[in-house]
Design a protein around this motif. Structure first.
Motif, PDB file in Angstrom:
ATOM      1  N   GLN A 133       0.818  -1.205   0.000  1.00  0.00           N
ATOM      2  CA  GLN A 133       0.000   0.000   0.000  1.00  0.00           C
ATOM      3  C   GLN A 133       0.854   1.258   0.000  1.00  0.00           C
ATOM      4  N   ALA A 134       1.989   1.234   0.675  1.00  0.00           N
ATOM      5  CA  ALA A 134       2.870   2.401   0.702  1.00  0.00           C
ATOM      6  C   ALA A 134       3.529   2.624  -0.648  1.00  0.00           C
ATOM      7  N   VAL A 135       3.869   1.549  -1.349  1.00  0.00           N
ATOM      8  CA  VAL A 135       4.502   1.688  -2.659  1.00  0.00           C
ATOM      9  C   VAL A 135       3.497   2.168  -3.698  1.00  0.00           C
ATOM     10  N   LYS A 136       2.278   1.677  -3.637  1.00  0.00           N
ATOM     11  CA  LYS A 136       1.279   2.072  -4.609  1.00  0.00           C
ATOM     12  C   LYS A 136       0.840   3.522  -4.427  1.00  0.00           C
ATOM     13  N   ASN A 137       0.752   3.964  -3.179  1.00  0.00           N
ATOM     14  CA  ASN A 137       0.297   5.321  -2.900  1.00  0.00           C
ATOM     15  C   ASN A 137       1.281   5.978  -1.934  1.00  0.00           C
ATOM     16  N   PRO A 138       2.316   6.618  -2.431  1.00  0.00           N
ATOM     17  CA  PRO A 138       3.336   7.208  -1.547  1.00  0.00           C
ATOM     18  C   PRO A 138       2.788   8.295  -0.628  1.00  0.00           C
ATOM     19  N   SER A 139       1.691   8.917  -0.958  1.00  0.00           N
ATOM     20  CA  SER A 139       1.148   9.990  -0.124  1.00  0.00           C
ATOM     21  C   SER A 139       0.201   9.483   0.953  1.00  0.00           C
ATOM     22  N   SER A 140      -0.016   8.185   1.035  1.00  0.00           N
ATOM     23  CA  SER A 140      -0.939   7.629   2.018  1.00  0.00           C
ATOM     24  C   SER A 140      -0.255   7.514   3.388  1.00  0.00           C
ATOM     25  N   PRO A 141      -1.038   7.416   4.463  1.00  0.00           N
ATOM     26  CA  PRO A 141      -0.431   7.245   5.797  1.00  0.00           C
ATOM     27  C   PRO A 141       0.352   5.941   5.932  1.00  0.00           C
ATOM     28  N   ARG A 142       0.127   5.006   5.039  1.00  0.00           N
ATOM     29  CA  ARG A 142       0.837   3.745   5.113  1.00  0.00           C
ATOM     30  C   ARG A 142       2.346   3.922   4.938  1.00  0.00           C
ATOM     31  N   SER A 168       9.257   4.186  -6.780  1.00  0.00           N
ATOM     32  CA  SER A 168       8.775   4.331  -5.399  1.00  0.00           C
ATOM     33  C   SER A 168       9.522   3.409  -4.460  1.00  0.00           C
ATOM     34  N   GLU A 169       9.802   2.180  -4.875  1.00  0.00           N
ATOM     35  CA  GLU A 169      10.545   1.243  -4.038  1.00  0.00           C
ATOM     36  C   GLU A 169      11.983   1.695  -3.862  1.00  0.00           C
ATOM     37  N   ALA A 170      12.560   2.241  -4.934  1.00  0.00           N
ATOM     38  CA  ALA A 170      13.956   2.705  -4.835  1.00  0.00           C
ATOM     39  C   ALA A 170      14.078   3.896  -3.905  1.00  0.00           C
TER      40      ALA A 170
END
Length: 289
Positions: A133-142, A168-170
């Motif tokens: 979830q953090a990789v898919k949406n970098p602006s999310s609280p995740r 995003s992963e890098a």
């Protein structure tokens, strides 16, 4: 070794075992608090969605540890008090606490044997969910939750070829964070260390509970049979035979015998002094004049 010596040795061993069980209860309580309030498990718990297996397992581990610590402490106090006061009821209560702890630890050991990787899989599933979830949406609280997990476990991302990593992963592992170990490996290493300590406490607890149950049962039978360490003598009055007067103490018997002999000696001296008695009924000899 007589029965008195065996009971004395069992009492000393029971006191030492109670002290050891009390320390074991403190260790179990500390492990339960570390499992629930520790930084590593707390950060995973905050990131875990509601209704996941990890959340239920986390609560179950905490409540089980606190219950075990309470039973261990109660059993140690009851058994030590029963040993000092020689109370059979308190000793039975201590045996019941030890038996309950033995059963619970046995269930925990069986669960660990049949499901050795269940906790590890639940934690890694939570991390995978937060990572995706953090990789898919970098602006999310995740993303903040993922960074908190990585800072706590001192790890970064998942190990994969650099050509397969997206932008995003890098971005997750840059600078000093790029030298950290893989988070999957870091989480596994921490959980295995924690699981090893838990298994050691479980094994020590099973052995201690078995020995404590043997001692408490032996002392309970000893107390019930009256073979106590500081036994005070019991006296019973035997029924007096009919027509028999109670015997007087030896001192008074000797005094009375002495007085009787003294009176007899005085009477004999008086008779010798007065001469033969006039009331003698013996035959007299007639003499010729």
């Amino acid at each position: 070794m007589g029965s008195w010596s065996r009971v004395s040795a069992a009492k000393c061993q029971m006191l030492l075992t109670s002290f050891f069980v009390l320390l074991l209860g403190l260790f179990v309580a500390a492990m339960a608090a570390l499992t629930y309030f520790g930084a590593h498990f707390a950060v995973i718990g905050r990131a875990s969605p509601e209704g996941t297996p990890y959340e239920a397992m986390h609560r179950w581990a905490f409540y089980t540890g606190i219950s075990l610590a309470g039973l261990l402490t109660l059993g140690a106090v009851l058994s030590a008090t029963a040993t000092v006061r020689e109370a059979g009821g308190l000793m039975a209560g201590g045996f019941l606490c030890f038996a309950l702890v033995f059963c619970i630890l046995g269930q925990v050991a069986l669960w660990r044997f049949h499901n050795p990787a269940q906790v590890e899989d639940a934690v890694l599933d939570t991390y995978d969910l937060v990572y995706e979830q953090a990789v898919k949406n970098p602006s999310s609280p995740r993303r903040q939750e993922l960074l908190a997990i990585q800072d706590t476990f001192l790890c970064c991302g998942k190990r994969a070829p650099s050509s397969l990593l997206g932008s995003s992963e890098a971005d997750l592992c840059t600078g000093e964070e790029a030298t950290r170990q893989d988070c999957l490996q870091g989480i596994r290493s921490f959980l295995r260390t924690h699981g090893g300590i838990t298994s050691a406490l479980t094994g020590v607890g099973l052995v201690s509970m078995g020995y404590a149950m043997l001692l408490s049962s032996f002392l309970w039978f000893a107390i019930r049979s009256g073979r106590s360490l500081s036994r005070k003598g019991t006296y019973t009055l035997s029924p007096r035979a009919r027509g028999c007067q109670p015997q007087e103490p030896r001192f008074f018997r000797r005094s009375q015998e002495g007085l009787a002999l003294h009176h007899l000696s005085e009477a004999g001296a008086l008779r010798d002094h007065l001469g033969p008695s006039r009331c003698s009924s013996g035959p007299r000899l007639l003499q010729d004049n």
